[in-house]
Design a protein around this motif. Structure first.
Motif, PDB file in Angstrom:
ATOM      1  N   CYS A 265      16.857  -7.148   6.684  1.00 27.18           N
ATOM      2  CA  CYS A 265      17.467  -7.923   7.780  1.00 27.18           C
ATOM      3  C   CYS A 265      17.062  -7.430   9.163  1.00 27.18           C
ATOM      4  CB  CYS A 265      18.990  -7.891   7.644  1.00 27.18           C
ATOM      5  SG  CYS A 265      19.538  -8.657   6.129  1.00 27.18           S
ATOM      6  N   PHE A 266      16.038  -6.589   9.243  1.00 35.68           N
ATOM      7  CA  PHE A 266      15.701  -5.956  10.521  1.00 35.68           C
ATOM      8  C   PHE A 266      15.154  -6.947  11.537  1.00 35.68           C
ATOM      9  CE2 PHE A 266      15.467  -3.052   6.993  1.00 35.68           C
ATOM     10  CZ  PHE A 266      16.408  -2.113   7.381  1.00 35.68           C
TER      11      PHE A 266
ATOM     12  N   PRO B 122      21.452  -4.714  11.559  1.00 29.35           N
ATOM     13  CA  PRO B 122      21.010  -5.303  10.288  1.00 29.35           C
ATOM     14  C   PRO B 122      22.038  -5.094   9.177  1.00 29.35           C
ATOM     15  CG  PRO B 122      19.666  -3.380  10.900  1.00 29.35           C
ATOM     16  CD  PRO B 122      20.507  -3.709  12.074  1.00 29.35           C
ATOM     17  N   ILE B 123      22.792  -4.013   9.277  1.00 29.83           N
ATOM     18  CA  ILE B 123      23.786  -3.742   8.230  1.00 29.83           C
ATOM     19  C   ILE B 123      24.856  -4.824   8.220  1.00 29.83           C
ATOM     20  CG2 ILE B 123      25.560  -2.096   7.490  1.00 29.83           C
ATOM     21  CD1 ILE B 123      23.717   0.095   8.636  1.00 29.83           C
ATOM     22  N   ILE B 124      25.286  -5.210   9.428  1.00 32.12           N
ATOM     23  CA  ILE B 124      26.312  -6.257   9.526  1.00 32.12           C
ATOM     24  C   ILE B 124      25.748  -7.598   9.065  1.00 32.12           C
ATOM     25  CG2 ILE B 124      27.749  -7.567  11.157  1.00 32.12           C
ATOM     26  CD1 ILE B 124      28.069  -4.942  12.727  1.00 32.12           C
ATOM     27  N   ILE B 125      24.527  -7.876   9.473  1.00 31.96           N
ATOM     28  CA  ILE B 125      23.917  -9.151   9.061  1.00 31.96           C
ATOM     29  C   ILE B 125      23.824  -9.237   7.535  1.00 31.96           C
ATOM     30  CG2 ILE B 125      21.841 -10.577   9.198  1.00 31.96           C
ATOM     31  CD1 ILE B 125      21.327  -9.358  11.945  1.00 31.96           C
ATOM     32  N   ALA B 126      23.358  -8.157   6.922  1.00 27.34           N
ATOM     33  CA  ALA B 126      23.240  -8.149   5.459  1.00 27.34           C
ATOM     34  C   ALA B 126      24.595  -8.421   4.818  1.00 27.34           C
ATOM     35  CB  ALA B 126      22.673  -6.806   4.983  1.00 27.34           C
TER      36      ALA B 126
ATOM     37  N   GLY C  47      22.291  -0.736   3.393  1.00 31.76           N
ATOM     38  CA  GLY C  47      21.466  -0.239   4.496  1.00 31.76           C
ATOM     39  C   GLY C  47      20.598  -1.295   5.172  1.00 31.76           C
ATOM     40  N   GLY C  48      21.145  -2.482   5.408  1.00 36.73           N
ATOM     41  CA  GLY C  48      20.373  -3.499   6.103  1.00 36.73           C
ATOM     42  C   GLY C  48      19.544  -4.381   5.179  1.00 36.73           C
ATOM     43  N   TYR C  49      19.699  -4.203   3.874  1.00 35.40           N
ATOM     44  CA  TYR C  49      19.007  -5.048   2.902  1.00 35.40           C
ATOM     45  C   TYR C  49      20.027  -5.862   2.113  1.00 35.40           C
ATOM     46  CZ  TYR C  49      14.545  -2.547   3.284  1.00 35.40           C
ATOM     47  OH  TYR C  49      13.356  -2.032   3.722  1.00 35.40           O
ATOM     48  N   VAL C  50      19.630  -7.086   1.767  1.00 38.66           N
ATOM     49  CA  VAL C  50      20.406  -7.837   0.786  1.00 38.66           C
ATOM     50  C   VAL C  50      19.704  -7.647  -0.548  1.00 38.66           C
ATOM     51  CG1 VAL C  50      21.200 -10.112   0.050  1.00 38.66           C
ATOM     52  CG2 VAL C  50      21.040  -9.569   2.496  1.00 38.66           C
ATOM     53  N   ASN C  51      20.386  -7.025  -1.489  1.00 46.79           N
ATOM     54  CA  ASN C  51      19.777  -6.775  -2.801  1.00 46.79           C
ATOM     55  C   ASN C  51      20.372  -7.701  -3.855  1.00 46.79           C
ATOM     56  OD1 ASN C  51      18.304  -4.745  -1.680  1.00 46.79           O
ATOM     57  ND2 ASN C  51      19.601  -3.089  -2.435  1.00 46.79           N
TER      58      ASN C  51
END
Ligand code: ARG
Length: 560
Positions: free
Chosen positions: A43-44, A54-58, A77-81
């Motif tokens: 999400c960076f 990015p953490i909030i967006i994810a 950590g800013g990723y959608v897994n």
């Protein structure tokens, strides 16, 4: 099955147009560890757009996603897994392979289209070089991959069978040649004559004039010259055909450079009509922007390699109506092809957009360019025989009672050479080491072939009968990496064609072999209540390995 698509349509619910679909496809990654999921979206970039972390967006994206499509969705950590639904996926992938068998991976996207591939294309009366070997192996695989996507493929061997060197050869043969010797070993004998010609020409410069005159006689179609030339060509071709037979390779056309002799006047006429020809130091050239001029005719009026390639390109378009036309030729000819395409563009042949030069790196031995000439000449056929002998030795060590040892050793030895070439991205140089390429472990052709043979023997022992109504909901964690790779096979074929890069497939086969061997080592396949399901997995692995090897131009022995 395209899980990426499903993932993206879920992502789009939140980010709605900020990033285009095509870019989303490119941004989706494979997480570094399996325990982080199967797909990940960073999400960076969105952080810059939304001015948020990015953490909030994810986390927001995860909130919005419909989880029922997947097993689980997490923000880390800013990723959608995303964790795919293993049962659903394995059911779908395995059923597809059971139904489609060796058709699995056929996309049909190129149906109705034609591709010509110019590959191998060795020079008559010269040894078949390592570069020609690479061209042969890469071109053959690309042809098979293109067919798998629906192309009608025309395989063309553009033999180097014309040029001033044949004038020299005729003179040399008439002076020092011996018919019996040429018949016995045409390539080395003709090469020896060619070398002698150059040695003698150092002392006697009239020889070069005689060579030029002989070539003129050839271009004028004089009987005796033509007869000799045809004989040299036939004998050389016999020798090359031995190599093609060993490699299991065939061509639709052997029209070499000579074939275009009577087709070049027309090209020169068109160029003249379009006012593209200019005189330069007595020669006739086409001026180009950004490249040196393309030489069309020499001062003495004879034509050149480029002229013949222009005629060949036009011939191919008129006869095959190609949509794509590939030239698998070493990168040292890059300029030649740039010039060729540029001249065709100037001639308003808009079909030249479909043409592409597919260059490749060199074969090295101990870091140096490997030539087929070592002192005297080492013929490629001998190198291949050596690989087969080594394969015999390896098989004898592993499986001394194997039937048809010779035939299998041939498939393994030749497969080893092919795989060693194709597992590398084609532009990389490759180091030629028979020992390395023939081990049954590590990243080799024999390793993939051996895995296939292992799967086959397992199916035999388990007396497996494929049944497409089998419900394959494999619960094994260990099966999952295997299934994911099976699912990637169609994608890797598409990518191999888009990038003209067979290593996409070779790499997938290596990963699949590794994952399968791990599965084999940890799960009891034959002695379990899930036997039919597990053997179904083994069966689908066997299908994909065999088909993948076929696309590389390799055989898949059932025993090794
Ligand atoms: N005979 C050439 C060589 O060995 C390669 C020909 C490649 N094909 C072409 N259409 N120019 O260098």
């Amino acid at each position: 099955m395209d899980f990426k698509k499903e993932f993206i349509s879920e992502l789009e619910k939140t980010i709605d147009g900020v990033i285009s679909y095509d870019n989303l496809v490119k941004m989706i990654e494979k997480p570094k560890h399996d325990n982080l999921g199967d797909l990940a979206f960073p999400c960076f970039e969105l952080a810059k757009h939304y001015r948020k972390s990015p953490i909030i967006i994810a986390e927001e994206i995860v909130q919005e996603m419909d989880v029922s499509t997947f097993e689980r969705v997490e923000s880390v950590g800013g990723y959608v897994n995303v964790f795919l639904n293993k049962e659903k996926v394995s059911q779908e992938v395995l059923t597809n392979i059971l139904n489609e068998k060796n058709q699995y991976g056929y996309s049909g996207i190129a149906e109705g289209k034609t591709m010509t591939i110019d590959y191998s294309s060795p020079n008559i009366a010269k040894p078949f070089s390592m570069g020609h070997l690479r061209s042969t192996v890469i071109g053959n695989s690309l042809a098979l991959i293109a067919e798998k996507q629906g192309y009608r493929v025309i395989r063309i061997n553009h033999l180097g069978d014309w040029g001033t060197q044949f004038g020299k050869l005729i003179v040399a043969y008439q002076k020092w040649g011996n018919e019996k010797k040429v018949k016995e070993s045409p390539i080395s004998e003709l090469l020896a004559l060619y070398i002698k010609f150059h040695e003698e020409a150092e002392k006697d410069s009239t020889l070069n004039d005689q060579g030029r005159e002989a070539f003129k006689r050839l271009e004028n179609g004089e009987r005796e010259a033509i007869q000799l030339w045809r004989w040299f060509r036939d004998e050389s071709l016999k020798e090359f055909n031995k190599i093609y037979e060993l490699l299991g390779i065939r061509f639709d056309s052997y029209h070499g450079e000579a074939f275009y002799n009577d087709k070049m006047d027309r090209v020169v006429d068109i160029l003249a009509e379009k006012n593209l020809l200019i005189e330069s130091e007595g020669a006739t050239v086409v001026k180009l922007e950004g490249y040196p001029p393309c030489l069309i005719k020499k001062r003495d009026g004879t034509t050149l390699y480029a002229t013949r390639d222009l005629a060949a390109a036009i011939y191919r378009q008129e006869n095959y109506h190609f949509d794509q036309s590939l030239y698998v030729v070493g990168h040292e000819q890059s300029l030649h092809f740039k010039q060729l395409f540029a001249v065709l563009k100037k001639m308003d042949c808009d079909w030249q957009e479909g043409m592409a030069h597919i260059p490749f790196g060199m074969i090295l031995k101990d870091g140096k360019k490997m030539s087929t000439r070592k002192g005297k000449i080492v013929l490629l056929e001998e190198v291949i025989q050596e690989a087969v002998q080594l394969a015999v030795k390896n098989i004898e060590g592993k499986n001394p009672n194997l039937l048809e040892k010779e035939e299998i050793a041939k498939q393994v030895g030749i497969g080893a050479i092919i795989f060693h070439d194709l597992k590398n991205y084609r532009l990389n140089d490759i180091e030629f080491s028979l020992e390395d390429m023939l081990t049954f472990e590590g990243e080799t052709g024999p390793y993939v072939q051996y895995t296939h043979a292992r799967a086959t023997s397992l199916l035999r022992k388990g007396e497996f009968q494929p049944d497409s109504s089998t419900v394959v909901k494999l619960k094994d964690e260990e099966a999952w990496p295997v299934i994911k790779l099976l699912n990637q096979f169609p994608d890797s074929i598409a990518k191999a064609l888009a990038e003209y890069d067979p290593s996409q497939i070779a790499k997938l086969l290596l990963e699949l072999s590794k994952a399968f061997n791990k599965y084999y080592a940890t799960v009891k396949i034959l002695t379990d209540d899930q036997k039919q399901q597990r053997l179904t997995l083994v069966y689908t692995v066997k299908i994909v390995l065999k088909e993948g090897l076929r696309l590389l131009g390799m055989k898949a022995p059932t025993e090794m």
